[in-house]
Design an enzyme around this catalytic site. Structure first.
Site, mmCIF file in Angstrom:
data_model
loop_
_atom_site.group_PDB
_atom_site.id
_atom_site.type_symbol
_atom_site.label_atom_id
_atom_site.label_comp_id
_atom_site.label_asym_id
_atom_site.label_seq_id
_atom_site.Cartn_x
_atom_site.Cartn_y
_atom_site.Cartn_z
ATOM 1 N N ARG A 50 14.419 -0.080 27.311
ATOM 2 C CA ARG A 50 13.025 -0.487 27.524
ATOM 3 C C ARG A 50 12.932 -1.990 27.760
ATOM 4 O O ARG A 50 12.143 -2.454 28.595
ATOM 5 C CB ARG A 50 12.163 -0.060 26.321
ATOM 6 C CG ARG A 50 10.684 -0.331 26.535
ATOM 7 C CD ARG A 50 9.817 0.281 25.456
ATOM 8 N NE ARG A 50 10.072 -0.313 24.158
ATOM 9 C CZ ARG A 50 9.563 0.145 23.013
ATOM 10 N NH1 ARG A 50 8.780 1.211 23.013
ATOM 11 N NH2 ARG A 50 9.836 -0.449 21.875
ATOM 12 N N ARG A 98 4.512 -26.731 33.417
ATOM 13 C CA ARG A 98 3.479 -25.691 33.531
ATOM 14 C C ARG A 98 2.958 -25.550 34.964
ATOM 15 O O ARG A 98 2.353 -26.466 35.522
ATOM 16 C CB ARG A 98 2.305 -26.008 32.597
ATOM 17 C CG ARG A 98 1.289 -24.873 32.546
ATOM 18 C CD ARG A 98 0.121 -25.187 31.628
ATOM 19 N NE ARG A 98 -0.772 -24.033 31.519
ATOM 20 C CZ ARG A 98 -1.674 -23.684 32.439
ATOM 21 N NH1 ARG A 98 -1.817 -24.408 33.540
ATOM 22 N NH2 ARG A 98 -2.431 -22.614 32.266
ATOM 23 N N HIS A 100 1.740 -21.821 37.353
ATOM 24 C CA HIS A 100 1.682 -20.368 37.181
ATOM 25 C C HIS A 100 2.855 -19.649 37.843
ATOM 26 O O HIS A 100 3.455 -18.759 37.255
ATOM 27 C CB HIS A 100 0.355 -19.817 37.720
ATOM 28 C CG HIS A 100 -0.817 -20.109 36.829
ATOM 29 N ND1 HIS A 100 -1.252 -21.389 36.585
ATOM 30 C CD2 HIS A 100 -1.621 -19.285 36.123
ATOM 31 C CE1 HIS A 100 -2.292 -21.336 35.759
ATOM 32 N NE2 HIS A 100 -2.537 -20.078 35.458
ATOM 33 N N GLU A 178 -3.952 4.870 21.800
ATOM 34 C CA GLU A 178 -2.842 4.560 20.886
ATOM 35 C C GLU A 178 -3.353 3.521 19.892
ATOM 36 O O GLU A 178 -4.491 3.088 19.963
ATOM 37 C CB GLU A 178 -1.609 4.036 21.641
ATOM 38 C CG GLU A 178 -1.812 2.689 22.325
ATOM 39 C CD GLU A 178 -0.519 2.088 22.911
ATOM 40 O OE1 GLU A 178 0.584 2.411 22.429
ATOM 41 O OE2 GLU A 178 -0.649 1.280 23.850
ATOM 42 N N LEU A 202 2.051 1.893 25.487
ATOM 43 C CA LEU A 202 3.465 1.580 25.347
ATOM 44 C C LEU A 202 4.143 2.895 24.964
ATOM 45 O O LEU A 202 3.795 3.497 23.948
ATOM 46 C CB LEU A 202 3.706 0.533 24.260
ATOM 47 C CG LEU A 202 5.187 0.193 24.166
ATOM 48 C CD1 LEU A 202 5.576 -0.768 25.278
ATOM 49 C CD2 LEU A 202 5.561 -0.348 22.824
HETATM 50 N N1 PDD Z 1 4.981 -2.062 17.983
HETATM 51 N N2 PDD Z 1 2.228 1.012 20.894
HETATM 52 C C1 PDD Z 1 2.150 -0.306 20.714
HETATM 53 C C2 PDD Z 1 0.995 -1.046 21.302
HETATM 54 C C3 PDD Z 1 3.151 -0.978 19.983
HETATM 55 O O1 PDD Z 1 3.086 -2.311 19.814
HETATM 56 C C4 PDD Z 1 4.214 -0.227 19.403
HETATM 57 C C5 PDD Z 1 5.308 -0.882 18.618
HETATM 58 C C6 PDD Z 1 4.237 1.166 19.619
HETATM 59 C C7 PDD Z 1 5.341 2.034 19.074
HETATM 60 O O2 PDD Z 1 6.537 1.841 19.779
HETATM 61 P P1 PDD Z 1 7.951 2.077 19.103
HETATM 62 O O3 PDD Z 1 7.976 3.456 18.590
HETATM 63 O O4 PDD Z 1 8.926 1.864 20.216
HETATM 64 O O5 PDD Z 1 8.098 1.076 17.985
HETATM 65 C C8 PDD Z 1 3.241 1.750 20.379
HETATM 66 C C9 PDD Z 1 6.022 -2.863 17.359
HETATM 67 C C10 PDD Z 1 6.731 -2.181 16.261
HETATM 68 C C11 PDD Z 1 5.445 -4.221 16.962
HETATM 69 O O6 PDD Z 1 4.754 -4.799 17.807
HETATM 70 O O7 PDD Z 1 5.707 -4.706 15.862
#
Ligand code: PDD
Length: 279
Positions: A50, A98, A100, A178, A202
């Protein structure tokens, strides 16, 4: 605590970045959080895949990803993380005045890694569930990139924190999407549902594992959204994530979910997760 910064292993107190780092100026970078169980990184390969996909999406080039597994292993060893822990990896486009547009010629990406012990959340979070709040999804449309630009997530999570809740659940176009730092699953009409993998979420490494475990356990599952107007019919709700694992949600705003405690599907998936993670 020893950390890794741009090729060097140094003490955390000595780790500094220049003010012109594009991560600092533009949030121009990606990150990963990987879980450690019993001193070993869990699901490192999918996290690395990822990260590589995120770097490609942002056109951050440079051979940063191949050695990171070794870096993480050395930090686990050097910092004596022999129980539960987390690895944090952040890669930004690098340091440049800096402007963009990307620096031309390209500069070396900045790479920061740490590994440290993680204190598991209290048992009742997993046994009886946590509270969540619903918030409008104000994020961009590339939530599939694990970008360090997390301001909407930070603001949403702070809103949850202020309400005494564990997580904020993003609602977009009338459906649950989510959490601010976790994915969301629900059981509706006997089927396990989670928002489809696309640019609006995500796609969590834990989410993929949960879907795989559901298949193995013969739990009917579909990648389909949970409509907000059916929240009162939802039988079970839970979060998934690297630090969150499989965590039941007992309440959303002022609504009690299902029986107001952990449900049977959540319990089975927690047990399956525990077996995978802790052997
Ligand atoms: N966060 N959705 C979002 C927006 C996230 O930030 C995360 C993970 C997940 C879960 O993804 P995974 O199973 O790969 O950890 C879903 C991490 C842990 C963080 O920002 O600390």
């Amino acid at each position: 605590m020893q950390v890794y910064l741009n090729g060097r292993y140094i003490d955390h107190s000595e780790a500094m970045i220049p003010v012109d780092d594009r991560g600092f100026l533009f949030a121009d970078g990606v990150y990963e959080v990987v879980r450690i169980y019993g001193g070993r990184a869990f699901l490192m390969q999918p996290h690395m895949r990822r990260l590589r996909a995120g770097l490609a999406a942002l056109h951050i080039e440079g051979d940063v990803e191949d050695s990171l597994t070794d870096v993480a292993e050395r930090l686990i060893r050097d910092n004596g993380v022999d129980g539960d822990g987390t690895i944090y990896i952040q890669v930004t486009r690098g340091v440049a005045p800096r402007r963009h547009a990307f620096p031309d010629p390209a500069v070396s990406p900045s790479v920061y890694v740490f590994a440290k012990p993680f204190k598991q959340y209290p048992d009742d979070y997993f046994n009886t569930g946590v509270a969540a709040v619903s918030v409008p999804d104000t994020r961009w449309t590339r939530c599939d990139i694990k970008s360090i630009a997390l301001l909407p997530n930070v603001l949403a999570n702070q809103q949850a924190h202020r309400a005494g809740a564990f997580e904020a659940l993003f609602v977009k176009d009338g459906v649950l999407i989510e959490g601010s730092h976790s994915n969301l699953f629900g059981v509706l009409d006997g089927t396990l549902l989670t928002y489809p993998s696309c640019n609006y979420i995500l796609s969590g490494i834990t989410r993929t594992l949960v879907l795989e475990m559901a298949r193995e356990l013969g739990i009917p599952a579909a990648e389909a959204p949970i409509p907000w107007d059916r929240i009162d019919d939802v039988e079970e709700l839970f979060l998934s994530g690297t630090t969150t694992e499989v965590m039941p949600v007992a309440r959303v705003d002022d609504r009690v979910i299902g029986g107001g405690t952990r449900g049977p599907v959540t319990t089975r998936l927690q047990q399956a997760y525990s077996k995978r993670a802790r052997g």
